[in-house]
Structures are given as C-alpha cells and as structure tokens.
Design a protein around this motif. Structure first.
Motif, short mmCIF file in Angstrom:
data_model
loop_
_atom_site.label_atom_id
_atom_site.label_comp_id
_atom_site.label_asym_id
_atom_site.label_seq_id
_atom_site.Cartn_x
_atom_site.Cartn_y
_atom_site.Cartn_z
N SER A 172 0.33 -0.88 0.13
CA SER A 172 -0.52 -0.04 -0.05
C SER A 172 0.92 1.51 0.54
O SER A 172 0.46 2.33 -0.78
CB SER A 172 -1.05 0.16 1.00
OG SER A 172 -0.33 0.42 2.24
N ARG A 176 0.48 3.72 -3.32
CA ARG A 176 -0.10 5.25 -2.76
C ARG A 176 0.87 5.97 -3.55
O ARG A 176 0.13 6.27 -4.91
CB ARG A 176 -0.36 5.29 -1.57
CG ARG A 176 -0.73 6.15 -1.60
CD ARG A 176 -1.40 6.57 0.23
NE ARG A 176 -1.69 5.48 0.80
CZ ARG A 176 -1.12 4.51 1.56
NH1 ARG A 176 -0.28 5.61 2.00
NH2 ARG A 176 -1.75 3.75 2.02
N MET B 51 -8.69 13.76 8.49
CA MET B 51 -8.99 13.61 7.45
C MET B 51 -9.59 14.52 6.33
O MET B 51 -9.20 14.40 5.08
CB MET B 51 -9.95 12.51 7.38
CG MET B 51 -8.64 11.32 7.67
SD MET B 51 -8.52 10.23 7.07
CE MET B 51 -9.68 9.47 5.72
N GLN B 59 -7.98 11.25 -0.17
CA GLN B 59 -8.49 10.24 0.49
C GLN B 59 -8.33 9.24 0.03
O GLN B 59 -8.38 7.91 0.45
CB GLN B 59 -9.46 11.49 1.37
CG GLN B 59 -9.92 10.75 2.70
CD GLN B 59 -10.75 10.83 3.04
OE1 GLN B 59 -11.02 12.40 2.35
NE2 GLN B 59 -12.10 10.12 3.91
N ARG B 62 -5.84 7.25 -1.10
CA ARG B 62 -4.59 6.38 0.02
C ARG B 62 -6.11 4.93 0.38
O ARG B 62 -5.15 3.79 0.27
CB ARG B 62 -5.30 7.77 1.56
CG ARG B 62 -4.83 7.10 2.67
CD ARG B 62 -4.06 8.63 3.01
NE ARG B 62 -4.51 8.12 5.02
CZ ARG B 62 -3.44 6.73 5.78
NH1 ARG B 62 -3.02 6.11 5.31
NH2 ARG B 62 -4.78 7.07 6.86
N LEU B 63 -7.01 5.58 0.64
CA LEU B 63 -7.99 4.58 0.70
C LEU B 63 -8.00 3.01 0.30
O LEU B 63 -7.89 1.59 0.25
CB LEU B 63 -9.46 4.80 0.76
CG LEU B 63 -9.50 6.07 2.27
CD1 LEU B 63 -11.10 6.14 2.99
CD2 LEU B 63 -9.21 4.78 4.15
N SER B 64 -8.08 3.38 -1.34
CA SER B 64 -7.91 2.42 -2.27
C SER B 64 -6.99 2.24 -2.39
O SER B 64 -7.09 0.40 -2.32
CB SER B 64 -9.00 3.36 -3.78
OG SER B 64 -7.81 3.86 -4.02
N GLU B 66 -4.86 1.24 0.46
CA GLU B 66 -5.46 0.24 1.80
C GLU B 66 -5.92 -0.92 1.08
O GLU B 66 -5.52 -2.02 1.51
CB GLU B 66 -5.75 1.54 2.92
CG GLU B 66 -4.85 2.09 3.42
CD GLU B 66 -4.46 1.62 3.97
OE1 GLU B 66 -4.03 0.97 4.39
OE2 GLU B 66 -3.45 2.60 4.53
N ASN B 106 -7.07 -2.36 7.18
CA ASN B 106 -6.35 -1.48 6.21
C ASN B 106 -7.09 -0.95 6.39
O ASN B 106 -6.53 0.65 6.63
CB ASN B 106 -6.04 -1.72 5.19
CG ASN B 106 -4.45 -2.68 5.33
OD1 ASN B 106 -4.34 -3.11 6.86
ND2 ASN B 106 -4.39 -3.27 4.07
N LEU B 107 -8.52 -0.75 5.27
CA LEU B 107 -9.84 0.56 5.92
C LEU B 107 -9.64 1.15 6.83
O LEU B 107 -10.18 2.19 6.53
CB LEU B 107 -10.89 0.05 4.60
CG LEU B 107 -10.92 -0.15 2.90
CD1 LEU B 107 -11.61 -0.32 2.35
CD2 LEU B 107 -10.71 1.43 2.75
N ALA B 110 -7.00 2.28 8.51
CA ALA B 110 -7.20 4.12 7.86
C ALA B 110 -8.19 5.27 7.85
O ALA B 110 -7.77 6.91 7.64
CB ALA B 110 -6.98 4.27 6.41
N SER B 111 -9.78 4.33 8.05
CA SER B 111 -10.51 5.59 7.91
C SER B 111 -10.54 6.53 9.10
O SER B 111 -11.16 6.92 9.78
CB SER B 111 -12.12 5.52 7.03
OG SER B 111 -11.99 4.03 8.36
#
Lengths: 257, 124
Positions: A172, A176, B51, B59, B62-64, B66, B106-107, B110-111
C-alpha cells in the motif's frame, strides 16, 4: 496528433553496462534522475548550511524549516525514541519529494511513477521495521500480530488477517505514491493533448474554428489547475510516505501495546 | 440496563415474540444506540477532522490503495503457499478471501471509523 500519455514513463538505456545473467544492465534515464535528485539534495544542503550563521539566511532558513518539519512529524508519530531514525526518514522524505518535484518539470522523468522504485523504498522501510523490531524486542515483536480484546475462538483467524495486513503495508505504501504520480502525470498529459487536438480544429476557421477555440480554452484552464494540483500532490505524497514510515517505525519501537 | 423492562414484559416466558416484548427490545436497542452515539463523536472527531483537510481525491487514493494492497498481499501469499506446498488452487482461494478481510481491516484503520479497535497503528 496528441502524444501518447504513457510515453513519458518509458525507460531508456543511456549507458549500457553489460549483461548479468542474461539481463541487460544499463544506466537508464530513471537512474540518471535518481542520481540527479541525490546530487541536488546534497549540493542544496551543503550550500545552505555552509554559512552556519546564528541568524539564518534564506537558504539556511529553508533547510532548517525542512529539518524541523520532518523532525516534528517523526516526534509526533514515533515519539522521542524515534529520533534515532531521523537520518533515514529525512533522507527518504527528501528523496521522494525531490523526485516528485523534478518530475513536475516538463520533459523530465518522474522516478516515483514507477512502482518498482516506490516498492524498493517501501521494502526498505518495512525491512528496517522488521529487523529493528526483532533485534530490539525479539519474539515480543510478534505481539504486533495479536490484537487485544478479541475472543479466543476468533484469535487464530485474526492473527492471520493481521499478518496479511502487515504484509500489505509495503504494497500500500508503494502503490499509493506510484498511483498518485502516475495518474497525475497521465491526466496532465491527456488534458494537454486535448488542447493540441482542439487547437488544430480552431485552425480550420468558420464555425468549427470558434468551437475549437472555446474547446481548447477549457482543457487549457484544466491543465493549469491540474499542474498546481500536481505540485500539491507531489508534496502531499512525499509527506504521506514519511508519516506512514513514522507510524510503522512506531510499531517497531513499541510493539503490542 | 434494560433488565427490569424485560422482566416486566416477558415475565417467565422470554422470547415469545409478542408485541410487548418486541417494543421492549426496540426500546432497549434505542437506548443502546443512543449510548453509542453519545460517546462516539469525541472519539471520531479528531480522526475525521484530520481526514477532511486532505483533498477528497487524495483520500480516495489513500483508501483504495489500503484496500487493494490487502487483496494483493493475500493473493501473493496464497500463490507462494500454493507454489511451495502444491495445494493449488486452495491456498490462493483462502488467502484471497483473507486478503479481502485484511483489506477491510486496513480500510477501517485508515478511515478511523473504529477508533480504539485493533488500531495499533493509529494510536498515540
């Protein structure tokens, strides 16, 4: 006709260095820009800190700001103990930032838009975390994979998921940075291509010419906005890479709390 | 907390599914939800506040990243297990599913949607 938006990422061999195991080894344009980035950082900081005056000049103030910025990030994320990793984190941040920024200069190659480069950097980070974690904490480091407050019957399942989650970190981290730089540069190139294509329409004159001018102005505005946005992304991604490095180092310093 | 209600409504015959029992359970649920909502904001706010400073696109990336990385890591692990143990295709199937779970984990981390839960990396 609009240029191929992927062409800018092509690796070109500049100086062939021979073969190792049937694989051609060469000094590529990617390597050239990596060396360029390192040279730029080294020269820049050497020049900036040469004066070493008590009241810093412009260059020295900029260098001190960068130092303070990374030092504060590291202190906040990894604690005071994390400062022993400062040279590592600072080098990473400066390298990624400089490569990203060099890539923003038209015609220059963006080193960080290649996943293997960012993956190598991420493996370096995770490798540091694993080696330091095991050297410092021994098997206690494995406590990182055992989440607290989970029912016993769920624990083996959770440990496996935590393990995969840990393995996904370098992926990741590299994905990223690489995806942001790649997507940004492709989008920029595509919009710039639209300007050329619609500008060609404008030359035909008449009604289509008017449409072409209006049509070319829109992607031009977009390209200008995107360029500014890409500078933001270039900095932000270097920062995100650094802060995640700090968070992972925090895990190595204090596992399983 | 809802114990007195339960005893009053469904005396002697728990889980009879009657309307009184149902409304008692509803009230119990409402109470629980309110309790959760009452002390959630102060936990969630700092995470979501930091965030929202980032751009929405950043964002999303980042999330995708993850999530995708979790699936990729699971897939790679499964593939390697299959390669070494010759258990194809089961290692890949199981590890891809576990990778999906890891991606979700992970999501969630991270969120910052689940503060304090398994969030070692997010804690101070």
């Amino acid at each position: 006709m609009a240029a191929n938006p992927i062409e800018q990422f092509e690796i070109k061999n500049l100086i062939p260095l021979g073969n190792i195991g049937g694989q051609e080894i060469a000094f590529t344009n990617s390597a050239l820009f990596m060396v360029g980035a390192v040279a730029l950082i080294t020269l820049g900081f050497t020049a900036a800190t040469a004066g070493r005056s008590l009241v810093p000049g412009r260059a020295q103030a900029a260098a001190e700001m960068l130092y303070e910025f990374v030092a504060n990030t590291l202190r906040q994320s990894a604690g005071e103990k994390g400062m022993k990793f400062f040279p590592f984190v600072f080098s990473l941040f400066m390298f990624v930032l400089t490569c990203n920024m060099l890539g923003m200069i038209p015609g220059f190659f963006t080193v960080t838009s290649h996943v293997i480069v960012t993956f190598a950097l991420a493996i370096l980070v995770i490798g540091t975390v694993i080696v330091y974690g095991f050297v410092k904490h021994g098997t206690h480091f494995l406590g990182l994979f055992v989440p607290s407050g989970v029912p016993a019957w769920l624990l083996p399942f959770m440990v496996v998921i935590e393990l995969i989650s840990f393995l996904s970190r370098p992926i990741s981290l590299s994905l990223r940075l690489f995806a942001n730089m790649l997507a940004g540069h492709v989008a920029l190139k595509v919009f710039a291509g639209f300007i050329v294509a619609l500008g060609g329409l404008a030359a035909s004159g008449g009604m289509t010419g008017v449409l072409g001018v209006a049509g070319a102005a829109l992607p031009l505005a977009m390209a200008v906005a995107l360029t500014a946005f890409e500078f933001l992304v270039a900095f932000l991604q270097a920062y995100v890479f650094t802060i995640l490095t700090c968070i992972y180092l925090h895990d190595a310093l204090h596992p399983g709390h | 907390m809802a114990k007195p209600d339960e005893r009053k409504d469904g005396a002697g015959k728990p889980a009879d599914g009657g309307p009184a029992d149902l409304s008692a359970r509803l009230r119990h649920l409402d109470e629980g939800l309110r309790r959760v909502a009452a002390h959630q904001p102060k936990d969630v706010e700092p995470a979501s506040g930091s965030m929202s400073n980032q751009s929405a696109l950043g964002q999303a990336f980042r999330l995708s990243a993850e999530f995708v990385s979790g699936v990729i890591a699971g897939g790679l692990l499964g593939w390697i297990i299959d390669r070494l143990a010759g258990t194809a295709p089961w290692g890949l199937i199981v590890c891809l599913l576990l990778g999906f779970c890891a991606g979700m984990l992970n999501l969630a981390r991270a969120s910052g949607a689940f503060p304090g839960w398994g969030g070692k990396s997010g804690q101070k």
